[in-house]
Design an enzyme around this catalytic site. Sequence first.
Site, short mmCIF file in Angstrom:
data_model
loop_
_atom_site.label_atom_id
_atom_site.label_comp_id
_atom_site.label_asym_id
_atom_site.label_seq_id
_atom_site.Cartn_x
_atom_site.Cartn_y
_atom_site.Cartn_z
N TRP A 1 26.64 29.28 47.49
CA TRP A 1 27.08 29.74 46.17
C TRP A 1 25.97 30.53 45.48
CZ3 TRP A 1 32.02 29.61 45.72
CH2 TRP A 1 32.60 29.92 44.49
N ASP B 1 24.19 35.58 37.28
CA ASP B 1 24.85 35.75 35.99
C ASP B 1 26.18 35.02 35.97
OD1 ASP B 1 26.71 37.31 37.30
OD2 ASP B 1 26.29 39.13 36.17
N GLU C 1 28.54 35.23 38.88
CA GLU C 1 28.07 34.51 40.07
C GLU C 1 27.78 35.39 41.28
OE1 GLU C 1 31.66 31.68 40.23
OE2 GLU C 1 30.03 30.36 39.69
N GLU C 2 27.61 36.69 41.05
CA GLU C 2 27.39 37.58 42.18
C GLU C 2 26.02 38.20 42.20
OE1 GLU C 2 32.00 39.23 42.19
OE2 GLU C 2 30.44 40.19 41.04
N GLU D 1 43.85 33.63 35.76
CA GLU D 1 42.55 34.27 35.53
C GLU D 1 42.74 35.76 35.29
OE1 GLU D 1 39.78 35.14 38.93
OE2 GLU D 1 38.56 33.60 37.94
C1 NOJ Z 1 33.48 33.41 43.20
C2 NOJ Z 1 32.98 33.74 41.85
O1 NOJ Z 1 33.39 32.79 40.97
C3 NOJ Z 1 33.44 35.09 41.43
O2 NOJ Z 1 32.93 35.39 40.15
C4 NOJ Z 1 32.95 36.07 42.41
O3 NOJ Z 1 33.40 37.35 42.07
C5 NOJ Z 1 33.40 35.69 43.82
N1 NOJ Z 1 33.00 34.35 44.13
C6 NOJ Z 1 32.86 36.63 44.86
O4 NOJ Z 1 31.46 36.47 44.97
C1 NOJ Z 2 34.86 33.14 38.43
C2 NOJ Z 2 34.11 33.62 37.23
O1 NOJ Z 2 33.46 34.81 37.56
C3 NOJ Z 2 33.13 32.59 36.76
O2 NOJ Z 2 32.55 33.02 35.56
C4 NOJ Z 2 33.80 31.26 36.53
O3 NOJ Z 2 32.83 30.30 36.21
C5 NOJ Z 2 34.56 30.82 37.76
N1 NOJ Z 2 35.43 31.85 38.22
C6 NOJ Z 2 35.38 29.57 37.48
O4 NOJ Z 2 36.33 29.82 36.50
#
Ligand code: NOJ
Ligand code: NOJ
Length: 649
Positions: free
Chosen positions: A154, A210, A213-214, A449
């Site tokens: 992650w 950030d 999460e990427e 979402e």
């Molecule tokens: C899951 C993350 O929550 C999301 O924000 C991200 O775009 C994808 N993984 C791909 O890395």
């Molecule tokens: C993907 C989003 O990018 C992230 O900000 C969020 O925490 C997760 N999904 C879970 O909702």
Amino acid sequence: MVHLTQVVFAGLVAWPTIVTAAATGDNKAWPQSVSLKSFIGTEQKIALDGVLANIGPNGTRVPGAGPGIVIASPTKENPNYFYTWTRDAALTYKTLVDEFLFGNKALQPYIEDYIHSQAVLQTVTNPSGKLLPSGAGLGEPKFNADGSRYNGNWGRPQRDGPALRAIALIEYSNYLVKNEEKERVKKVIWPVIANDLAYVGQYWNSTTFDLWEEVSGTSFFTTQSQYRSLVTGSALASSLGLSCDACTTQAPQILCFLNSPAFFDSAKGHLLGNINILSFSRSGIDANTLLGPLAAFDVNAKCDSPTLQPCHSKVLSTFKVLVDTFRDPKLYPINAGIQKTKGVALGRYPEDIYYTGNPWYLITLGAAELLYDAVAQWEKQGFVAVDKTNEGFFKTIYPLARAGTIYRAWPVLNGLSAFSAILSAVTTYADSFVSVVQRYTPASGSLAEQFLKTAPGTPTSADNLTWSFASFLSMTRRRQKQFPTSWVPSSSSSSSLTKVPSTCQATSFKGTYAPALSAGAPNLTITCQSTILFQVNASTYYGENIYLTGNSSDLGNWDLGQAIPMQSSNYTSERPLWFAKVPLTAGENVRYAFVREQDCGQGWIWEDVDVTKGNRTVSVPACVEGEEETVRGETDDAFRGKGGSSGGC
Ligand code: NOJ
Ligand code: NOJ
């Protein structure tokens, strides 16, 4: 300022296959004949129910979630969101605490459950680290629904979580202090908050993933939230007769950094979601910079406050750039043909490809909320100042706006003042973003979402997203002119925390951490540890991951459910490097091995054992107190045996 952070993209991430809510049969749209007001009235209730249905132990959509645990979404596949994210949970609880303060007293047991759940989560050892002695484990972004650690690969750590959690808990604590419960706050809640504040004070200047999460680098949203946590933490500490040195020493430096030129592209007129982002073929145009000001909102703050409020000139200019970007029908076909003066569907950032990169409910709603916030702030301060930076924003909805003009609430000459005209135009503009959401909300009122960027804008990705519902609640309150408690110290107060230092320094305040026992956290003892950097060359295919396991409890005692996911952020075709930094008990001789995790559940592949030498071993050197995270030993291995093959799922 020396801010040596680097932008790194998350390693091998398996992209999901797309299923839309059509699969759930929930694709009938909300009737468009219904007025906006009545849509909001109905959806507000659905949203609150939707949030509560996703919180354990009684949430009807999330059986199995622990008390006070907020599940991101009940969706278990494509994508699996049946986890608790510290960020989503904290933002949701900030909204629930606001709802409680607006009069919904029935929410109190939920808030109390949250305090307890977070006290326990703080002590759960996880792939980001532990609570003791360094606090590193607090940066873990997500946990399993039962509160146990999540071991998968992650984007970690994510340093906004502790700040956002502190903000939510501080707001609730302030209420308790005013209501004769100071002693309970001091004994039960403050120890939870103190860990989070210590973490912020120690790590605000360290690289972080950030909120999306990427990207690993320096995130605007994270920095802004960190600042608020320390300012409000300092005030709470004083009201409890305590002090927070991490708060008072670090807050001014964070504010300095937030206002540094590195976060603002002055040529293009927008804040940047991440520093250094430009070198990674992203524009830096990012809803990160819209959600930050929302989380920092204080109705009484001034528009020129360096806390970068919704009505700040740079924030408004950023708003325009973001909206114009997504208005382009080449990017979002569903935005085609919408008048320039009307809101459009908004997503995370233009280069987004997650689930093909679509508009998000919480961002489109966030745009409306930001505009309602700004209107409320102009009303409070009694004027709107148009300058070169924000002129473009105002011209969109009020073509007569001119840079260099201050439009005052009074005196009012000849009927309607320009001031009222601007405020009403911005309010109408805000409403038009909510109308976009109405258009793409299914008849059931469920908020996923995302919704597809192509007609008919079907909901997609995770369903019943807690954060989407929470954003609907806060947007509605702002529209009804109900505001959360103020937090920005007024400029006339003696607080030095709102003054931007003349030179920025990359500082850090070393924190002390302890389990919040009175809130129900288990006791922990510190073992003396030294960090080993495990490195292995292992060629992997897209979607495959490498794990580290071994015979110590920190390596999961050969249990693959507890193995350590390795990082691939330095993986290149020349050197297929996977690494993990793991603190291990000093003086131990540890046996270890690497394992491949296939992409489609075809099973794990253990590396071969070297028959002459037996298991790999590493001896852990003596520890140095306070430096448990300094690398004191490293391995340089190559994966033994054959690779896997993609399952093509
Ligand atoms: C899951 C993350 O929550 C999301 O924000 C991200 O775009 C994808 N993984 C791909 O890395
Ligand atoms: C993907 C989003 O990018 C992230 O900000 C969020 O925490 C997760 N999904 C879970 O909702």
